[in-house]
Scaffold this active site. Structure first.
Site, short mmCIF file in Angstrom:
data_model
loop_
_atom_site.label_atom_id
_atom_site.label_comp_id
_atom_site.label_asym_id
_atom_site.label_seq_id
_atom_site.Cartn_x
_atom_site.Cartn_y
_atom_site.Cartn_z
N LEU A 120 0.84 -1.20 0.00
CA LEU A 120 0.00 0.00 0.00
C LEU A 120 0.87 1.25 0.00
CD1 LEU A 120 -2.42 -1.30 2.80
CD2 LEU A 120 -2.71 -1.51 0.32
N ALA A 122 1.87 -1.84 4.47
CA ALA A 122 1.68 -0.40 4.26
C ALA A 122 3.02 0.30 4.42
CB ALA A 122 0.68 0.15 5.27
N CYS A 123 3.35 1.15 3.47
CA CYS A 123 4.61 1.91 3.52
C CYS A 123 4.61 2.82 4.75
CB CYS A 123 4.75 2.76 2.27
SG CYS A 123 6.06 4.00 2.41
N ILE A 124 5.68 2.79 5.51
CA ILE A 124 5.71 3.56 6.75
C ILE A 124 5.69 5.07 6.53
CG2 ILE A 124 8.25 3.39 6.95
CD1 ILE A 124 7.66 3.29 10.08
N SER A 179 2.29 6.04 5.40
CA SER A 179 1.35 5.82 6.51
C SER A 179 1.42 6.94 7.52
CB SER A 179 1.66 4.49 7.21
OG SER A 179 1.36 3.41 6.35
#
Lengths: 124, 119, 98, 98, 124, 119
Positions: free
Chosen positions: B39, B77-79, B82
């Site tokens: 994501l 999910a990409c930090i 996010s």
């Protein structure tokens, strides 16, 4: 030999104008991380994507951090294959001199041929 | 065939999340391996478990949990993306995880295909 | 290489841009709002025909056509369901134009 | 009525659509990616000129022009800052084309 | 008298195709709520917005709830001013017979004139 | 002049939230009243307090809190749009509130202008 087979050809395609949306900026963040993985990376600028490279962007007035200069850092990460679509540039009244980095200006058919050789193509 | 999916838009607002799910479902049904759904951009909003769509609508978060738990699809999910959008471990869906863009690079390298869905 | 297009050609230039980069023989698949391109009798018929003429197969995702009430599609365009989309991805590397 | 346009005319039809609905005298303000429309020498110059000719004042938001490195703009187009944007909204009802 | 002055002319402009994004659907939800407030509401369908009214939409295959039939309910909420841009309809190869509800098909200049009379215009 | 603002996109992903803020700031500086910012579609994501943008970037959630606390601007997220996207009271920014579309109608009626920012 098997190591060489593991090298993937990955092309990032910048298609949006900067600042109106975050796609180009987060795309650039992705490229900078991928650059550390020693894959065969290239970046193509098509359509409004060419605007990302425009010189003299001053984002102070809109309160958003500018990032056009980050494209200059790509060279230091060994991301040297920067292709710009000739027609996209011309349609927008721009020339290579208007851009912050050295790029290869190419015809769409030529960029299309390079696209075709990729293992992975990601549009931003 | 081993497949990675990059999803760049949040749930409901664009069809991207729906098409990505339908594609993943069809690929799994055909015996392919869907390795991961990564994501990015607003796509990270798919990872919140706080969503509460109308009863007569699909539940997109539940779809990702199902893909993860039932079919071993990593939902990541990409930090950085996010953090911008208020997604963290506190609100993470079951089966989902926060990770970095290096993981996406691994996904791009180790799979036969990387598909992108977005706006 | 399979090219997917998900934008309506009436509002957005993705289709016309993609065509400029298309290599002979490469298939094009319209999905989501992209499927409006293949509705029979609209003004993109000539562009679709020119793509087909260069031996680029043209597909549209049937569930997306149905969702939009499109039953009559341009000549030569084939439809696929999600399983057919998977098959196309198995045969080709993929280039998702957003 | 003040019309604002926030999309690049190269990728999206918002500007050309808006022009069809524009009443004589109504001002147009380009903001965000919309400001690319007024860059001097691009192919939207003729459309901008035709809008100006129908007594529709054309504005572009200066901070957005600066952010995109646009200094030369089409003849007759005026620039405003956010305070000028507020003034235009005070003078006119607003129609934000998205 | 003062009550009548409080009635605002509010136009909703549908500009997007259905299903690819939620804007038209959430726009419709907004219209249904606003309809209870006895304002002077109208809805204009412009560009891809006309597709929202297309007959025979069957969304079962994409797994999204369809909503084209909800436009038929607008009449029951006294939202009767539905304007469709003639050129948008024609460009898309559609006629009035292709639409799920009765609408007034108008020239852009005419819709533009009505737009101009509004207190509030909201694009979806 | 009394102004209402309708914001239809989330923070960072589109410039809409930035332009809306800059406009509101300029309007307030000119002595106008910014009555409310109503968040709709993905705009509701502006209302999460869990966002954690990079230190050198602007903090969009903090801007809304500032407008609310310092300038009395109501910051309102549509409940139906919020539920779809995982925004609720648990994650609400200081000064923000969940409400219904009826409130937007009131805002449209009681203000001299309603501006929309979005994609």
């Amino acid at each position: 030999m098997s190591e060489e087979q593991d090298i993937k050809k990955i092309m990032h395609v910048m298609r949006r104008a900067p600042h109106g949306s975050i796609y180009t900026y987060e795309g650039l963040e992705m490229i900078l991380i991928m650059a550390a993985y020693e894959q065969d990376l290239s970046v193509a600028f098509i359509g409004d994507g060419v605007y990302a490279l425009k010189k003299d962007q001053d984002t102070a007035g809109i309160g958003i951090k500018g990032f056009s200069k980050t494209f200059m850092a790509l060279d230091g990460y060994d991301v040297e294959k920067l292709y710009v679509d000739k027609q996209s540039l011309e349609e927008r009244g721009l020339t290579e001199d208007d851009l912050v980095v050295d790029v290869e200006v190419m015809d769409a058919s030529e960029i299309g041929r390079l696209m075709n050789e990729q293992d992975v193509v990601i549009h931003h | 065939m081993n497949i990675g999916i990059l999803l760049k838009e949040g749930p409901y607002n664009h069809q991207a999340a729906d098409t990505a799910f339908k594609f993943a479902e069809a690929a799994i049904a055909k015996g392919h391996k869907v390795d991961a759904i990564f994501l990015y951009n607003d796509g990270v909003i798919n990872a919140t478990r706080l969503g509460d769509p109308p009863q007569d609508d699909r539940n997109i978060a539940a779809r990702w949990t199902e893909l993860s738990l039932k079919h071993g699809v990593e939902v990541l999910a990409c930090i950085a993306a996010s953090k911008r959008r208020g997604i963290n471990d506190e609100v993470m869906i079951e089966g989902g995880e926060i990770t970095g863009l290096g993981t996406l690079t691994d996904i791009a390298i180790r799979n036969d295909r990387l598909l992108t869905f977005g706006d | 290489m399979l090219h997917t297009i998900n934008k309506s050609p009436f509002e957005n230039n993705t289709f016309t841009t993609c065509v400029r980069f298309l290599q002979p023989g490469d298939p094009v698949l319209f999905i989501e709002d992209g499927v409006y391109a293949v509705q029979a009798g609209n003004r993109f018929g000539a562009l679709i025909a020119s793509v087909l003429k260069k031996n680029n197969p043209v597909y549209a995702l049937k569930p997306d056509l149905d969702a939009r009430g499109i039953s009559a599609i341009a000549e030569g365009v084939k439809t696929v369901d999600y399983a057919g989309f998977v098959d196309l991805v198995e045969e080709h590397q993929i280039n998702s134009w957003l």
